[in-house]
Every structure is written in C-alpha cells, then in structure tokens.
Write a protein that holds these residues in place. Structure first.
Motif, PDB file in Angstrom:
ATOM      1  N   PHE A 188       0.853  -1.303   0.020  1.00 28.98           N
ATOM      2  CA  PHE A 188      -0.022  -0.238  -0.139  1.00 28.98           C
ATOM      3  C   PHE A 188       0.917   1.209  -0.074  1.00 28.98           C
ATOM      4  O   PHE A 188       0.492   2.340   0.468  1.00 28.98           O
ATOM      5  CB  PHE A 188      -1.106   0.065   1.204  1.00 28.98           C
ATOM      6  N   ILE A 189       2.122   1.177  -0.487  1.00 32.52           N
ATOM      7  CA  ILE A 189       3.016   2.190  -0.126  1.00 32.52           C
ATOM      8  C   ILE A 189       2.671   3.473  -0.868  1.00 32.52           C
ATOM      9  O   ILE A 189       2.776   4.452  -0.412  1.00 32.52           O
ATOM     10  CB  ILE A 189       4.418   1.622  -0.764  1.00 32.52           C
ATOM     11  N   TYR A 190       2.196   3.583  -1.937  1.00 32.56           N
ATOM     12  CA  TYR A 190       2.079   4.689  -2.806  1.00 32.56           C
ATOM     13  C   TYR A 190       0.818   5.519  -1.910  1.00 32.56           C
ATOM     14  O   TYR A 190       1.186   6.859  -1.545  1.00 32.56           O
ATOM     15  CB  TYR A 190       1.808   4.718  -4.184  1.00 32.56           C
ATOM     16  N   PRO A 191      -0.363   4.886  -1.860  1.00 27.37           N
ATOM     17  CA  PRO A 191      -1.200   5.742  -0.805  1.00 27.37           C
ATOM     18  C   PRO A 191      -0.906   6.164   0.280  1.00 27.37           C
ATOM     19  O   PRO A 191      -0.956   7.391   0.811  1.00 27.37           O
ATOM     20  CB  PRO A 191      -2.300   4.766  -0.790  1.00 27.37           C
ATOM     21  N   PHE A 192       0.272   5.484   0.963  1.00 25.74           N
ATOM     22  CA  PHE A 192       0.482   5.715   2.276  1.00 25.74           C
ATOM     23  C   PHE A 192       1.644   6.811   2.145  1.00 25.74           C
ATOM     24  O   PHE A 192       1.502   7.751   2.848  1.00 25.74           O
ATOM     25  CB  PHE A 192       1.460   4.410   2.780  1.00 25.74           C
ATOM     26  N   ILE A 193       2.450   6.901   1.392  1.00 24.98           N
ATOM     27  CA  ILE A 193       3.414   7.941   1.098  1.00 24.98           C
ATOM     28  C   ILE A 193       2.645   9.170   0.493  1.00 24.98           C
ATOM     29  O   ILE A 193       3.049  10.393   1.371  1.00 24.98           O
ATOM     30  CB  ILE A 193       4.644   7.604   0.244  1.00 24.98           C
ATOM     31  N   ASP A 194       1.936   9.285  -0.353  1.00 22.65           N
ATOM     32  CA  ASP A 194       1.186  10.415  -0.857  1.00 22.65           C
ATOM     33  C   ASP A 194       0.494  11.081  -0.023  1.00 22.65           C
ATOM     34  O   ASP A 194       0.678  12.405   0.313  1.00 22.65           O
ATOM     35  CB  ASP A 194       0.805   9.989  -2.331  1.00 22.65           C
ATOM     36  N   ALA A 247       3.120   8.161 -15.879  1.00 20.87           N
ATOM     37  CA  ALA A 247       3.015   8.356 -14.435  1.00 20.87           C
ATOM     38  C   ALA A 247       2.489   7.215 -13.828  1.00 20.87           C
ATOM     39  O   ALA A 247       2.994   6.818 -12.729  1.00 20.87           O
ATOM     40  CB  ALA A 247       2.175   9.656 -14.341  1.00 20.87           C
ATOM     41  N   SER A 248       1.317   6.393 -14.252  1.00 18.80           N
ATOM     42  CA  SER A 248       0.828   5.616 -13.363  1.00 18.80           C
ATOM     43  C   SER A 248       1.622   4.236 -13.598  1.00 18.80           C
ATOM     44  O   SER A 248       1.710   3.379 -12.580  1.00 18.80           O
ATOM     45  CB  SER A 248      -0.558   5.182 -14.058  1.00 18.80           C
ATOM     46  N   SER A 249       2.208   4.138 -14.800  1.00 20.49           N
ATOM     47  CA  SER A 249       3.278   2.817 -14.886  1.00 20.49           C
ATOM     48  C   SER A 249       4.541   3.077 -13.968  1.00 20.49           C
ATOM     49  O   SER A 249       4.959   2.144 -13.212  1.00 20.49           O
ATOM     50  CB  SER A 249       3.763   2.872 -16.257  1.00 20.49           C
ATOM     51  N   LEU A 250       5.037   4.441 -13.856  1.00 20.32           N
ATOM     52  CA  LEU A 250       6.293   4.650 -12.938  1.00 20.32           C
ATOM     53  C   LEU A 250       6.008   4.349 -11.776  1.00 20.32           C
ATOM     54  O   LEU A 250       6.506   3.772 -10.956  1.00 20.32           O
ATOM     55  CB  LEU A 250       6.680   5.941 -13.004  1.00 20.32           C
ATOM     56  N   ILE A 251       4.568   4.774 -11.057  1.00 19.60           N
ATOM     57  CA  ILE A 251       4.343   4.643  -9.839  1.00 19.60           C
ATOM     58  C   ILE A 251       3.947   3.237  -9.403  1.00 19.60           C
ATOM     59  O   ILE A 251       4.458   2.629  -8.417  1.00 19.60           O
ATOM     60  CB  ILE A 251       2.888   5.505  -9.283  1.00 19.60           C
ATOM     61  N   LEU A 252       3.409   2.678 -10.439  1.00 14.01           N
ATOM     62  CA  LEU A 252       3.015   1.035 -10.390  1.00 14.01           C
ATOM     63  C   LEU A 252       4.602   0.285 -10.116  1.00 14.01           C
ATOM     64  O   LEU A 252       4.747  -0.689  -9.251  1.00 14.01           O
ATOM     65  CB  LEU A 252       2.302   0.511 -11.232  1.00 14.01           C
ATOM     66  N   VAL A 253       5.593   0.574 -11.229  1.00 13.41           N
ATOM     67  CA  VAL A 253       6.933  -0.107 -10.902  1.00 13.41           C
ATOM     68  C   VAL A 253       7.275   0.169  -9.685  1.00 13.41           C
ATOM     69  O   VAL A 253       7.955  -0.824  -8.980  1.00 13.41           O
ATOM     70  CB  VAL A 253       7.625   0.459 -12.188  1.00 13.41           C
ATOM     71  N   PHE A 254       7.303   1.546  -9.035  1.00 14.42           N
ATOM     72  CA  PHE A 254       8.024   1.524  -7.868  1.00 14.42           C
ATOM     73  C   PHE A 254       7.322   0.888  -6.880  1.00 14.42           C
ATOM     74  O   PHE A 254       8.118   0.367  -5.822  1.00 14.42           O
ATOM     75  CB  PHE A 254       7.655   3.145  -7.700  1.00 14.42           C
ATOM     76  N   SER A 255       6.010   0.676  -6.845  1.00 17.52           N
ATOM     77  CA  SER A 255       5.290  -0.153  -5.748  1.00 17.52           C
ATOM     78  C   SER A 255       5.877  -1.427  -5.929  1.00 17.52           C
ATOM     79  O   SER A 255       5.976  -2.176  -4.894  1.00 17.52           O
ATOM     80  CB  SER A 255       3.812   0.059  -6.110  1.00 17.52           C
ATOM     81  N   GLY A 256       5.936  -1.928  -7.153  1.00 22.68           N
ATOM     82  CA  GLY A 256       6.233  -3.387  -7.456  1.00 22.68           C
ATOM     83  C   GLY A 256       7.686  -3.657  -6.823  1.00 22.68           C
ATOM     84  O   GLY A 256       7.879  -4.534  -5.983  1.00 22.68           O
ATOM     85  N   VAL A 257       8.669  -2.693  -7.281  1.00 23.52           N
ATOM     86  CA  VAL A 257      10.020  -2.994  -6.754  1.00 23.52           C
ATOM     87  C   VAL A 257      10.290  -2.803  -5.295  1.00 23.52           C
ATOM     88  O   VAL A 257      10.854  -3.524  -4.556  1.00 23.52           O
ATOM     89  CB  VAL A 257      10.791  -1.877  -7.435  1.00 23.52           C
ATOM     90  N   PHE A 258       9.242  -2.071  -4.403  1.00 20.07           N
ATOM     91  CA  PHE A 258       9.510  -1.739  -3.205  1.00 20.07           C
ATOM     92  C   PHE A 258       9.008  -3.051  -2.392  1.00 20.07           C
ATOM     93  O   PHE A 258       9.640  -3.305  -1.567  1.00 20.07           O
ATOM     94  CB  PHE A 258       8.719  -0.344  -2.881  1.00 20.07           C
TER      95      PHE A 258
END
Length: 374
Positions: A255-261, A298-309
């Motif tokens: 859930f990292i992106y909603p959490f961080i943002d 932008a959506s792809s970048l955030i999704l990749v970040f979530s997956g890698v994290f």
C-alpha cells in the motif's frame, strides 16, 4: 488454481461489458465530472465507473465462491455495498464530509465489531502484546477509515487507482492461494479481473473515471484485505514456507504509494497552515504530470515503484524484523521529495533547451506549467 483463473476471467468479462453500459447511462443522465479545482482533466468525463468494477467483482464471486472461509463474509459485503452506495451518491450529488465520515464509520463498525475483522495485537512488533478489546476496535476502525481515504486521495490521474488495486489484489490473491485460503484468494482474483476490465476504459485517455463510487469501495476492500492478510500470516505455523516474518511491513509496502502520498500532502498542508483535507495539486502524481509525463507513463512509473519496493521488503523480511523494516520504510520517504525536485529540474532544463515552435511552446506552457510543489 483453475477456479481462480475462471473467477478472474469472469470478472474481467463482466467488467468489460458493464463499464461501457454504466458510461452510457451516466452520459444520458448528464452526470458528468466537470474540470476545475484540483482536477486536471479538461473535458466532461463520466464518473461512477466503480459501479462496473463492483458488478464484475460481486457476480464473479457469487458464481465461483464457496462459503469455506473462517471469516463471516456477509458483514464484509454489507460494508462494501454501503461504501458503494455512499460513493455513488457522492458522485451524483456531493455529500458533506461529516455525512461521509458517518457512513464510513458505520460500514467499518459492522465489519470490525460484527465481522470481527480487526487488529487484535501488535503482532511481530511485540508478539506477546494482546490489545484490549475496545482499543482493538478503535485502532482497527481508525486504520480502515484512514487507508480507505488515502486510496481515495490517489484517484487523481487516469489508470493509477485501478492499477494499484490490481497489483495489491493480485499479489494477495497468490499468497492466500499458497496458504490454502481459497475463498479469500478467489475474492482477490475476482477483484483483480474487475479492476483490469475497468482499466481498459481508464488507461491513457480515459473514457470514464471510477469516481468515489470506485475509489472508496476499493480502498475499503483493500484496507480490510491487508488486515486479514496480517491476521492469517501471524496465525500461521513457523514451519509454513509461505509465512512472512514481517507482515506489517509487507502490508505497508503493498500500500506504499497511497501511504506515502497521503502522508506527504498532509504534512505539506499542515506546515502551510491549512487543513490536511483541503484539496490541492500537491500529490506526487500531479507533479509527475506537470513535468511532462503522460497519465499512462506516470501511472506506470508509480506502479513499477510499488512493485520494486514490495519485492525489496519481501526479500529482506526473512532476516530483518518488522521494527527495522518500518524504520527503513519511513527513512526512504526522504528520497521522494529528492526525486521530485530532480524530475522538475530536468524538465525545466529540457523545456528551456528544446527547439519548440512558438505554437508548441504556448501549448506546452499551458499543459506543463510548473507550479510550486513544496
């Protein structure tokens, strides 16, 4: 495994059929989402695509699901329907924040108290610490409502919320299957298929938005799913090969992106002397769009970040405990503003040197105007 694949394909098919039908009804009723304020689209776009997601999910689960779960799913579905109703009502005729909070509290109370889906202890943070019942109820309600609204806040660009929800439900669906929680796994795969069907119409240049009808009901579903994940993992035998040693950290990583943002924009607003709930365009996805990325990029970048994290946290969880992982996660927040500043600096430099015509410069200036981002 076959039934899980069938549930995903069924929900995908139903969603692909239902979403455009919902769109037709919305257009005919003229319930269109207008631009302006913190919204970055420029035309009248139908919202309430979340209704199509819900239909795909529910119909698929009713077709393939079996009542073999230890959870009482009746209360969960009651809460989901209530959240969908509230979101649909808010898309059609805005509700006051107070009334929305009351309905969210009621839906969450039903699931937590009657359905007994709650945070019952401090888990791997302090394994022998059992929470008193009232504190458990209060903490669970607070976490679910907070995560639900955090997910609602990231629904700001095309494809983002649907792709994040697909990633989380697919990941949890695989894990629930591996630990033999087939009913819950089937629910996850049903939701994945429904979200993917919606994304077909929302990716890139969106034909429809999910609206609060989708983002609130999805956020509610995801927050409860993460609590169920932590509870089931904590109860697993230590010899189980699929037991996660740091389930809380992995739940946050998913859930990292909603959490961080949400944490970031709330901090900026409070430091600016404003209400943390005041709308603006300070979200990370808004900044990425203003620096020249398309919605899909932008959506792809955030999704990749979530997956890698998530993969990184999962990889180190076998030899690092939850406390250390949470410290690492919070420390990593420092790199988010650093990345955004570098991205803005690169765009400014690229924009100044690019050989644009006068017409292109005017157009790009209107679309990609850099605002102060805090």
């Amino acid at each position: 495994m076959l039934i899980l694949l069938l549930s995903l394909l069924t929900s995908l098919t139903i969603s692909l059929i239902a979403v455009p039908e919902v769109r037709k009804v919305i257009i005919k009723s003229r319930l269109l989402d207008s631009p302006g304020g913190r919204k970055i689209h420029t035309g009248l776009i139908p919202a309430m695509g979340g209704v199509g997601i819900f239909l795909g999910f529910v119909l698929s689960f009713c077709l393939w699901g079996e009542d073999t779960s230890s959870l009482n799913l009746n209360f969960l579905f009651f809460g989901l329907i209530l959240m969908l109703f509230m979101g649909t009502r808010d898309d059609m005729l805005p509700l006051s924040p107070r009334n929305k909070l009351i309905i969210q509290f009621l839906a969450t109370f039903i699931v937590v108290v009657l359905g007994d889906v709650r945070i019952s202890s401090l888990y791997t943070l302090y394994p022998d610490t059992e929470l008193p019942l009232l504190i458990s109820y209060g903490l669970s309600i607070f976490v679910i409502i907070s995560l639900t609204n955090a997910f609602n806040l990231i629904d700001g660009i095309n494809g983002l919320s649907g792709s994040i929800a697909s990633f989380i439900t697919f990941s949890l669906g695989i894990w629930f299957y591996l630990v033999d929680e087939i009913t819950i796994s089937l629910a996850m795969f049903s939701m994945t298929g429904a979200c993917l069907g919606f994304l077909y119409y929302n990716w890139g240049k969106a034909q429809i938005f999910m609206g609060d009808a989708g983002s609130l009901f999805l956020g509610f579903f995801l927050s409860i799913s993460l609590i169920i994940f932590v509870n089931i993992d904590f109860a697993l035998d230590l010899t189980n090969p699929y037991k996660i040693n740091a389930p809380i950290s992995l739940a946050i990583a998913l859930f990292i992106y909603p959490f961080i943002d949400t944490l970031r924009v709330f901090t900026i607003r409070i430091l600016s002397g404003r209400s943390p709930f005041s709308p603006d365009k300070k979200h990370i996805h808004h900044i990425l769009i203003r620096t020249g990325l398309t919605h899909a990029s932008a959506s792809s970048l955030i999704l990749v970040f979530s997956g890698v994290f998530t993969i990184l946290v999962l990889g180190v969880s076998s030899f690092v405990n939850d406390v250390m992982l949470l410290v690492m996660i919070l420390s990593s927040l420092y790199f988010i503003p650093l990345f955004l500043k570098l991205r803005v600096s690169y765009y400014k430099e690229h924009y100044q040197k690019a050989p644009f015509t006068a017409k292109e410069k005017t157009l790009k200036h209107k679309i990609f105007k850099i605002e102060k981002t805090g």
